[in-house]
Design a protein around this motif. Structure first.
Motif, PDB file in Angstrom:
ATOM      1  N   TRP A 283       0.865  -1.217  -0.004  1.00 33.57           N
ATOM      2  CA  TRP A 283       0.008   0.158  -0.173  1.00 33.57           C
ATOM      3  C   TRP A 283       0.987   1.148   0.114  1.00 33.57           C
ATOM      4  O   TRP A 283       0.587   2.225  -0.671  1.00 33.57           O
ATOM      5  CB  TRP A 283      -0.671  -0.024   1.194  1.00 33.57           C
ATOM      6  CG  TRP A 283      -1.740   1.172   1.558  1.00 33.57           C
ATOM      7  CD1 TRP A 283      -2.941   1.645   1.004  1.00 33.57           C
ATOM      8  CD2 TRP A 283      -1.399   2.308   2.356  1.00 33.57           C
ATOM      9  NE1 TRP A 283      -3.366   2.669   1.290  1.00 33.57           N
ATOM     10  CE2 TRP A 283      -2.533   3.307   2.279  1.00 33.57           C
ATOM     11  CE3 TRP A 283      -0.328   2.522   3.158  1.00 33.57           C
ATOM     12  CZ2 TRP A 283      -2.544   4.348   2.958  1.00 33.57           C
ATOM     13  CZ3 TRP A 283      -0.381   3.570   4.290  1.00 33.57           C
ATOM     14  CH2 TRP A 283      -1.344   4.393   3.940  1.00 33.57           C
TER      15      TRP A 283
ATOM     16  N   GLU B 289      -3.093  -0.515  -5.016  1.00 38.49           N
ATOM     17  CA  GLU B 289      -4.444  -0.563  -4.389  1.00 38.49           C
ATOM     18  C   GLU B 289      -4.756  -1.774  -3.424  1.00 38.49           C
ATOM     19  O   GLU B 289      -4.104  -2.814  -3.810  1.00 38.49           O
ATOM     20  CB  GLU B 289      -5.320  -0.466  -5.512  1.00 38.49           C
ATOM     21  CG  GLU B 289      -6.806  -0.565  -4.633  1.00 38.49           C
ATOM     22  CD  GLU B 289      -7.909  -0.683  -6.095  1.00 38.49           C
ATOM     23  OE1 GLU B 289      -8.757   0.252  -6.150  1.00 38.49           O
ATOM     24  OE2 GLU B 289      -8.206  -1.652  -6.589  1.00 38.49           O
TER      25      GLU B 289
ATOM     26  N   LYS C 269      -7.025  -4.015  -1.013  1.00 37.13           N
ATOM     27  CA  LYS C 269      -8.438  -4.522  -0.636  1.00 37.13           C
ATOM     28  C   LYS C 269      -8.136  -5.590   0.519  1.00 37.13           C
ATOM     29  O   LYS C 269      -7.350  -6.461   0.147  1.00 37.13           O
ATOM     30  CB  LYS C 269      -8.997  -5.046  -1.817  1.00 37.13           C
ATOM     31  CG  LYS C 269      -9.512  -3.866  -2.959  1.00 37.13           C
ATOM     32  CD  LYS C 269     -10.300  -4.401  -4.069  1.00 37.13           C
ATOM     33  CE  LYS C 269     -10.678  -3.185  -5.012  1.00 37.13           C
ATOM     34  NZ  LYS C 269     -11.582  -3.869  -6.152  1.00 37.13           N
TER      35      LYS C 269
ATOM     36  N   TYR D 111     -10.516  -8.538   2.570  1.00 40.75           N
ATOM     37  CA  TYR D 111     -11.722  -9.580   2.167  1.00 40.75           C
ATOM     38  C   TYR D 111     -12.011 -10.618   3.285  1.00 40.75           C
ATOM     39  O   TYR D 111     -11.239 -10.724   4.228  1.00 40.75           O
ATOM     40  CB  TYR D 111     -11.381 -10.525   0.895  1.00 40.75           C
ATOM     41  CG  TYR D 111     -10.951  -9.928  -0.384  1.00 40.75           C
ATOM     42  CD1 TYR D 111     -11.817  -9.758  -1.408  1.00 40.75           C
ATOM     43  CD2 TYR D 111      -9.592  -9.300  -0.621  1.00 40.75           C
ATOM     44  CE1 TYR D 111     -11.333  -9.217  -2.757  1.00 40.75           C
ATOM     45  CE2 TYR D 111      -9.259  -8.742  -1.662  1.00 40.75           C
ATOM     46  CZ  TYR D 111     -10.173  -8.770  -2.685  1.00 40.75           C
ATOM     47  OH  TYR D 111      -9.558  -7.972  -4.020  1.00 40.75           O
TER      48      TYR D 111
ATOM     49  N   THR E  17     -13.214  -4.356   1.469  1.00 45.01           N
ATOM     50  CA  THR E  17     -13.089  -2.983   1.618  1.00 45.01           C
ATOM     51  C   THR E  17     -11.892  -2.637   0.856  1.00 45.01           C
ATOM     52  O   THR E  17     -10.926  -3.376   0.827  1.00 45.01           O
ATOM     53  CB  THR E  17     -13.073  -2.725   2.966  1.00 45.01           C
ATOM     54  OG1 THR E  17     -11.811  -3.589   3.635  1.00 45.01           O
ATOM     55  CG2 THR E  17     -14.295  -3.253   3.976  1.00 45.01           C
ATOM     56  N   THR E  18     -12.033  -1.582   0.691  1.00 44.49           N
ATOM     57  CA  THR E  18     -10.631  -0.826  -0.296  1.00 44.49           C
ATOM     58  C   THR E  18     -10.117   0.294   0.642  1.00 44.49           C
ATOM     59  O   THR E  18     -10.889   1.186   1.139  1.00 44.49           O
ATOM     60  CB  THR E  18     -11.410  -0.262  -1.527  1.00 44.49           C
ATOM     61  OG1 THR E  18     -11.683  -1.232  -2.262  1.00 44.49           O
ATOM     62  CG2 THR E  18      -9.897   0.286  -2.471  1.00 44.49           C
TER      63      THR E  18
END
Length: 541
Positions: free
Chosen positions: A35, A40, A42, A44, A382-383
């Motif tokens: 990051w 990007e 994410k 889960y 979620t991001t």
């Protein structure tokens, strides 16, 4: 919280990983590295279809599954294992007996031994152990964290008792018997054909001071382990097995060892069982490193992973290979310099990002906030807000005057978002506010000072002090005064809910008591007559 030893990585301080201690530490450290390079990120839940083709073992608790993307390609990770590791490699390494066969065929030195299935009798296992020669080790084929492992078994009687424990207490159908090898225990991490990290693992122990008992020394050592983000979840926990071990060595928990005397509490070196971790990369010879690299290459589809080895005068013996290893002990060894394993893994998956981690020690994200929608089951993925990549500039402003208005605070947060800045605001006890601002634009960070003077209706600023800020800052903008108020409101609502539930319980109890009373039972015939009449007039009206 201050760093607890000199070798700690500056971009992984105890403050940064505070919310990711325990089993989530490895995944968070790896995801954070990617990051910070502008990838990007994410997170889960286990229900996500994105991981349907990847072997995973975990509880319902989120924080182990994530993906990183550069906009062109995506890589998926389960803890420290990425999708470049084949499922077939995971299958091989999960079964210790199968792993031994692959290593032996590749000419890798291993501890002599053999796997046995549920249909094999105890007598067959005992015969094989006798052919190896005592002492031996017995363990489940698919075990981990040292659970169900019995070492230094010196007789047929001890072996039969251990077989029973492994097959009943630990429910292991398939087991491995191998020669007990005495020597130094190491965990070595290999990535992309190179040894990039190693620790020496030392069984749980205490060192006497001539004043405190073994029990007290364990408590004192556990206090030290609490300061280490990895070891905080690996306390030394006295149990029956430990009692047997120290009794065999002429000690009890109440014994007071002489000053400087080292007392081992077990012969298992697993960190998860209270063992010590000591950085050891520089102490391993080139020959040992080459054996570890060959061991990883011996498993098809395994470009990175950890190898557990025993080293003694006779040479090296590969004990196990782990495709999903914990790296916390390499990041936070009890002794020695930390090794940046996440850097090597992300270099391997995203080599184009090698130069994009500038100032990474200055920025991080809130792990708990990122996972909250997953915990609440409000989302399957979620991001995380993208990280500012580049040189990070930071200032801390201390603002005096009439500056406690919540609307004023929220206006400052809005200004920070509009300028692409991150940071936080907190109320001070003397009525001042403290505002930390960070971003990749030095001009925007310095000009933020002007924002304090813009809302004259809700604040009167008398004085502003500013200093450069070098500590890490979370992305987003946190109003800590609001959080405090929110927590107080939440506590009030919880108290009100508890009071209401108490009143409901009392009312239900009173109803039950009334219905069980003699008067209620005696008047039941009358109620049967009068109730329909009451209902009739109620409807008519």
């Amino acid at each position: 919280m201050e760093d607890n030893y000199e070798g700690q990585l500056p971009h992984l301080t105890t403050e940064i990983v505070a919310d990711a201690r325990g089993p989530e530490l490895d995944a968070y450290a790896l995801a954070l590295e990617g990051w910070r390079r502008g990838l990007e990120l994410k997170w889960y839940t286990k229900d996500s279809e994105d991981f349907s083709g990847m072997k995973t073992w975990f509880t319902d608790k989120p924080g182990k599954l994530f993906s990183l993307s550069n906009g062109v390609r995506v890589h998926y990770f389960f803890k420290t294992r990425g999708d470049k590791i084949a499922n077939s490699a995971v299958d091989i390494c999960t079964d210790k007996a199968v792993t031994k066969r692959w290593l032996e065929e590749a000419g890798i030195p291993i501890a002599p031994g053999k796997g046995f299935k549920s249909e094999n009798t105890d007598e067959e296992i005992v015969r094989h152990a006798s052919s190896l020669g005592f002492p031996v080790v017995i363990k489940p084929s698919d075990g981990s964290f040292g659970k169900g492992v019995y070492t230094n078994i010196k007789s047929t009687g001890e072996l039969k008792a251990a077989i029973k424990k492994v097959r009943t207490t630990h429910s292991a159908t398939n087991i491995v018997i191998e020669k007990h090898i005495v020597g130094q225990d190491y965990r070595v991490f290999v990535c992309d054909g190179k040894v990039v990290g190693a620790i020496k693992r030392i069984p749980a122990n205490v060192i006497g001071d001539g004043k405190h008992s073994i029990k007290q020394l364990i408590e004192m050592k556990n206090q030290k382990r609490e300061d280490n983000p990895r070891l905080v979840s690996c306390m030394i926990k006295p149990n029956a097995e430990m009692v047997e071990y120290i009794l065999a060595n002429k000690y009890t928990y109440e014994s007071v060892p002489e000053s400087g005397v080292e007392v081992y509490l077990t012969d298992k070196s697993n960190i998860s069982l209270g063992g010590d971790s000591e950085e050891a990369l520089s102490s391993l010879s080139t020959d040992i490193k080459e054996i570890c690299i060959k061991a990883i290459r011996a498993i098809p589809g395994l470009p990175h992973g950890a190898i557990d080895i025993i080293v003694n005068e006779a040479g090296v013996h590969v004990i196990e290979i782990n495709p999903t290893p914990q790296i916390g002990s390499l990041l936070f060894p009890l002794v020695g310099k930390a090794t940046d394993i996440p850097k090597y893994i992300i270099d391997f998956y995203f080599p184009e990002t090698k130069g994009l981690q500038t100032d990474r020690q200055k920025i991080y994200y809130d792990f708990s906030d990122a996972l909250e929608p997953l915990f609440n089951r409000n989302a399957l993925v979620t991001t995380v807000k993208m990280a500012p990549v580049g040189t990070i500039y930071s200032k801390k402003y201390t603002v005096s005057g009439s500056v406690q208005n919540k609307g004023f605070h929220r206006g400052l947060r809005k200004q920070a978002f509009e300028r692409g800045l991150v940071g936080y605001l907190s109320n001070l006890d003397n009525g001042d506010i403290e505002v930390v601002i960070s971003g990749t634009s030095k001009e925007e960070v310095e000009q933020f000072k002007e924002a304090f003077y813009e809302d004259t209706e809700r604040a009167e600023v008398l004085e502003i002090e500013e200093i450069d800020w070098n500590k890490p800052v979370k992305v987003g903008f946190e109003i800590r005064a609001d959080l405090k108020t929110g927590l107080e409101d939440l506590q009030r609502l919880i108290s009100e809910k508890e009071q209401l539930e108490k009143e409901i319980r009392l009312a239900k109890k009173e109803i039950r008591n009334t219905k069980n009373s003699s008067s209620w039972k005696l008047t039941q015939p009358v109620r049967k007559v009068t109730l329909p009449i009451k209902n009739y007039f109620k409807k008519k009206n």
